[in-house]
Design a protein around this motif. Structure first.
Motif, PDB file in Angstrom:
ATOM      1  N   UNK A   1       0.718  -1.286  -0.268  1.00  0.00           N
ATOM      2  CA  UNK A   1       0.023   0.459  -0.440  1.00  0.00           C
ATOM      3  C   UNK A   1       0.998   1.316   0.130  1.00  0.00           C
ATOM      4  N   UNK A   2       1.859   1.320   0.857  1.00  0.00           N
ATOM      5  CA  UNK A   2       3.248   1.881   1.228  1.00  0.00           C
ATOM      6  C   UNK A   2       3.518   2.597  -0.387  1.00  0.00           C
ATOM      7  N   UNK A   3       3.370   2.386  -1.583  1.00  0.00           N
ATOM      8  CA  UNK A   3       3.952   2.225  -3.385  1.00  0.00           C
ATOM      9  C   UNK A   3       5.347   1.540  -2.780  1.00  0.00           C
ATOM     10  N   UNK A   4       4.781   0.258  -2.372  1.00  0.00           N
ATOM     11  CA  UNK A   4       5.820  -1.439  -2.738  1.00  0.00           C
ATOM     12  C   UNK A   4       7.429  -0.491  -1.673  1.00  0.00           C
ATOM     13  N   UNK A   5       7.011   0.219  -1.069  1.00  0.00           N
ATOM     14  CA  UNK A   5       8.735   0.708  -0.243  1.00  0.00           C
ATOM     15  C   UNK A   5       8.413   1.617   0.560  1.00  0.00           C
TER      16      UNK A   5
ATOM     17  N   UNK B   1       9.036  -7.706   9.801  1.00  0.00           N
ATOM     18  CA  UNK B   1       9.034  -7.937   8.620  1.00  0.00           C
ATOM     19  C   UNK B   1       9.007  -6.763   7.988  1.00  0.00           C
ATOM     20  N   UNK B   2       9.185  -5.512   8.450  1.00  0.00           N
ATOM     21  CA  UNK B   2       8.892  -4.088   8.327  1.00  0.00           C
ATOM     22  C   UNK B   2      10.459  -3.716   8.082  1.00  0.00           C
ATOM     23  N   UNK B   3      11.647  -4.431   9.376  1.00  0.00           N
ATOM     24  CA  UNK B   3      12.098  -3.469   9.889  1.00  0.00           C
ATOM     25  C   UNK B   3      13.810  -4.327   8.607  1.00  0.00           C
ATOM     26  N   UNK B   4      13.045  -6.038   7.976  1.00  0.00           N
ATOM     27  CA  UNK B   4      13.398  -6.473   6.878  1.00  0.00           C
ATOM     28  C   UNK B   4      13.517  -5.415   5.699  1.00  0.00           C
ATOM     29  N   UNK B   5      12.495  -4.672   5.777  1.00  0.00           N
ATOM     30  CA  UNK B   5      12.374  -3.728   4.323  1.00  0.00           C
ATOM     31  C   UNK B   5      12.438  -2.244   4.827  1.00  0.00           C
ATOM     32  N   UNK B   6      13.495  -2.525   5.915  1.00  0.00           N
ATOM     33  CA  UNK B   6      14.501  -1.106   6.112  1.00  0.00           C
ATOM     34  C   UNK B   6      12.991   0.045   6.922  1.00  0.00           C
ATOM     35  N   UNK B   7      11.976  -0.327   6.974  1.00  0.00           N
ATOM     36  CA  UNK B   7      11.719   1.212   7.424  1.00  0.00           C
ATOM     37  C   UNK B   7      11.796   1.686   9.217  1.00  0.00           C
ATOM     38  N   UNK B   8      11.119   2.782   9.313  1.00  0.00           N
ATOM     39  CA  UNK B   8      11.799   3.242  10.357  1.00  0.00           C
ATOM     40  C   UNK B   8      10.945   3.197  11.516  1.00  0.00           C
ATOM     41  N   UNK B   9      10.704   2.679  12.599  1.00  0.00           N
ATOM     42  CA  UNK B   9       9.015   1.393  13.401  1.00  0.00           C
ATOM     43  C   UNK B   9       9.428   2.167  14.320  1.00  0.00           C
TER      44      UNK B   9
ATOM     45  N   UNK C   1       4.807  10.437  10.960  1.00  0.00           N
ATOM     46  CA  UNK C   1       4.667   8.281  10.417  1.00  0.00           C
ATOM     47  C   UNK C   1       4.129   9.171   8.636  1.00  0.00           C
ATOM     48  N   UNK C   2       4.044   8.090   8.026  1.00  0.00           N
ATOM     49  CA  UNK C   2       3.421   7.420   7.068  1.00  0.00           C
ATOM     50  C   UNK C   2       1.748   6.741   6.793  1.00  0.00           C
ATOM     51  N   UNK C   3       2.204   6.017   8.254  1.00  0.00           N
ATOM     52  CA  UNK C   3       1.214   5.310   7.974  1.00  0.00           C
ATOM     53  C   UNK C   3       1.050   4.910   9.671  1.00  0.00           C
ATOM     54  N   UNK C   4      -0.252   3.752  10.188  1.00  0.00           N
ATOM     55  CA  UNK C   4       0.120   3.526  11.646  1.00  0.00           C
ATOM     56  C   UNK C   4      -0.469   1.772  11.780  1.00  0.00           C
TER      57      UNK C   4
END
Ligand SMILES: NC(=O)C1=CN([C@@H]2O[C@H](COP(=O)(O)OP(=O)(O)OC[C@H]3O[C@@H](n4cnc5c(N)ncnc54)[C@H](O)[C@@H]3O)[C@@H](O)[C@H]2O)C=CC1
Ligand SMILES: O=C(O)[C@H]1O[C@H](OP(=O)(O)OP(=O)(O)OC[C@H]2O[C@@H](n3ccc(=O)[nH]c3=O)[C@H](O)[C@@H]2O)[C@H](O)[C@@H](O)[C@@H]1O
Length: 465
Positions: free
Chosen positions: A322-326, A357-365, A409-412
């Motif tokens: 949903x967040x444009x694949x990144x 999973x999200x850290x693997x995709x290098x998100x900032x949580x 944040x971009x998303x919750x």
């Protein structure tokens, strides 16, 4: 003669609350809860009763009433065993992580240690009660250890599995649907069984105290958890169909739940079930079936876990797509870390899997949970050994204020159904987020219409609303 002294080995989520309730309801019985973990015992004894190590609504009041009167917490395991007529074993029985049965069988190391300790200390006859969840026929192993001591002491083994759910433990213990006790079909076995029935009968109506053989009791506990988890996986499987077809899982659940044969409870679709027991107990059941060569039975139950893993991964993947694949470098707020509301327990929480999973995709949580500490969040992630500890700390921050967690944040993603999430000022949260601002409601607890009116994009489980 009625029982005067009870001891419980293991002061965890089950031992602590269960014994506190027995002590409250039976002021004439002395109850001593022992544990090797000194910090845990110290916390149970903390002068400020709000610091007890298990967070459960109402539990501190129960402990405050009985502690020091007839409820005691101690690290002196031997003395407690020595004095007790009835000994509950309520130690951990996690999934075995080595050797034969790795990843499926229950690790009975701690159970065996208890049995050996009881065998070495006991000088008079004892009733041993399996409170931990155990594979069917464990009682025979315990009996074997106990009867080979040569001390001449006689032991009766009862199975008395616990059915409390975290978050409602006090309610569940105060007014259980049933208490299950399994005992041997011998005069001594039946006498032991009667003594335990009499303890519960101090507050549980006798027709809710079920007695069975030891084997039926042991197997019923695994079965109850397997059935409950199966319902969650069933509704979650349907939630994915709903998302493709514009059916709504809440409506489907209501429609089927009104059939009294199906029943309305435990039909809430979610990001997946967590908790220390559902997965471990089903894996244990799968292992038992396989060990008897019952491969179809094993495969049937294993599917409940496969579906649950799929649901967690599907939820995390949806955030990325949903967040444009990144999500690389994007701040994403995770509301909730506990495996369900009203507990500080995080074991097998779906939040851990989603964060990983999200850290693997290098998100900032940015994580916020009203009852879980920063240390616990990092411990949970480090335990997975997916990446360096430093990396977990660099890319995930724990906040004490949910509004700060969501700022920028971009998303919750809502990962636990804490009631307080419904009461937030969502307009103010929206104003401080990047746009488009998206909420992924992994528990279907928020008011979608309200969020949409504010301007949020909303993704919930099992609906396209
Ligand atoms: N957590 C839950 O809601 C439920 C858990 N169960 C079952 O109850 C059992 C206990 O679960 P929890 O209380 O959640 O575990 P837990 O991990 O919170 O507590 C177990 C405690 O036993 C202690 N212990 C282990 N070996 C010991 C020994 N030899 N001597 C003294 N203390 C020892 C540990 O230090 C720990 O504090 C498990 O078999 C679990 O499957 C059953 C129903 C509900
Ligand atoms: O043996 C155990 O440990 C206990 O396991 C569960 O209790 P618990 O895990 O504490 O909590 P549940 O209320 O069963 O919830 C388990 C998980 O399923 C999820 N769930 C539950 C119900 C539902 O409809 N949907 C759903 O996703 C919860 O959010 C949670 O993550 C059982 O309900 C207890 O009877 C049992 O004693």
């Amino acid at each position: 003669m009625s029982v005067k002294n009870i001891c419980c080995i293991g002061a965890g989520y089950v031992g602590g609350p269960t014994m506190a309730m027995i002590a409250k309801k039976c002021p004439h019985i002395n109850v001593t809860v022992v544990d090797l973990n000194e910090a845990r015992i110290a916390a149970w004894n903390d002068e400020d009763v709000s610091n007890i190590p298990v967070y459960e609504p109402g539990l501190s009041d129960v402990v405050a009433e009985a502690r020091g009167r007839n409820l005691f917490f101690s690290t002196d395991v031997n003395s407690a065993i020595d004095i007790a007529e009835v000994i509950f074993i309520s130690v951990n029985t996690p999934t075995k992580m080595y050797g034969a049965g790795k990843g499926q069988a229950a690790d009975l190391k701690w159970i065996e240690l208890c049995a050996r300790q009881i065998a070495s200390v006991a000088k008079n006859d004892k009733i041993i009660v399996e409170k931990s969840t155990l594979p069917v026929r464990t009682a025979s192993a315990i009996k074997d250890i106990l009867t080979h001591t040569g001390s001449g002491v006689s032991f009766q083994i009862l199975s008395n599995p616990e059915f409390l759910a975290e978050g409602t433990a006090v309610e569940d213990l105060d007014s259980p649907d049933r208490v299950l006790i399994g005992g041997d079909d011998t005069p001594e076995g039946q006498e032991a069984l009667r003594k335990l029935v009499d303890i519960y009968a101090n507050w549980v109506p006798r027709d809710r105290i079920l007695t069975t053989s030891v084997w039926s009791s042991e197997l019923s506990k695994l079965t109850a958890n397997a059935f409950l988890a199966q319902r969650v996986s069933s509704i979650n499987a349907l939630s994915e169909i709903c998302e493709k077809t514009e059916a709504n899982i809440a409506e489907v659940a209501r429609a089927i739940g009104t059939d009294s044969r199906i029943g309305s409870k435990f039909l809430k679709s979610s990001v997946g079930f967590g908790g220390s027991c559902f997965q471990k107990d089903i894996l244990n059941l799968v292992y038992i079936a396989k060990s008897y060569g019952l491969n179809e039975v094993a495969n049937y139950w294993e599917q409940v876990i496969i579906m649950n893993d799929h649901q967690k991964t599907r939820f995390a993947s949806k955030i990325v797509s949903t967040l444009y694949n990144t999500v690389n470098g994007k701040k994403i707020a995770l509301l909730g870390w506990a495996f369900k509301k009203d507990t500080n327990d995080t074991r097998e929480s779906p939040a851990i899997h989603v964060a990983d999973h999200l850290l693997f995709e290098q998100a900032n949580l940015a994580v916020y949970d009203p009852k879980v500490s920063e240390e616990q969040v990092y411990n949970d992630l480090d335990y997975l050994k997916t990446r360096e500890r430093a990396e977990n700390r660099a890319n995930l921050q724990v906040y004490l204020d949910p509004y700060e967690a969501c700022k920028g944040a971009h998303a919750i993603a809502v990962l636990t159904e804490w009631d307080e999430f419904k009461t937030y000022d969502w307009k103010s949260i929206y104003n401080n987020m990047l746009k488009p601002a998206t909420v992924f409601d992994g528990r279907n607890v928020l008011d979608i219409a309200e969020l949409k009116a504010i301007g949020f994009q909303v993704r919930s489980i099992g609906s396209t609303l």
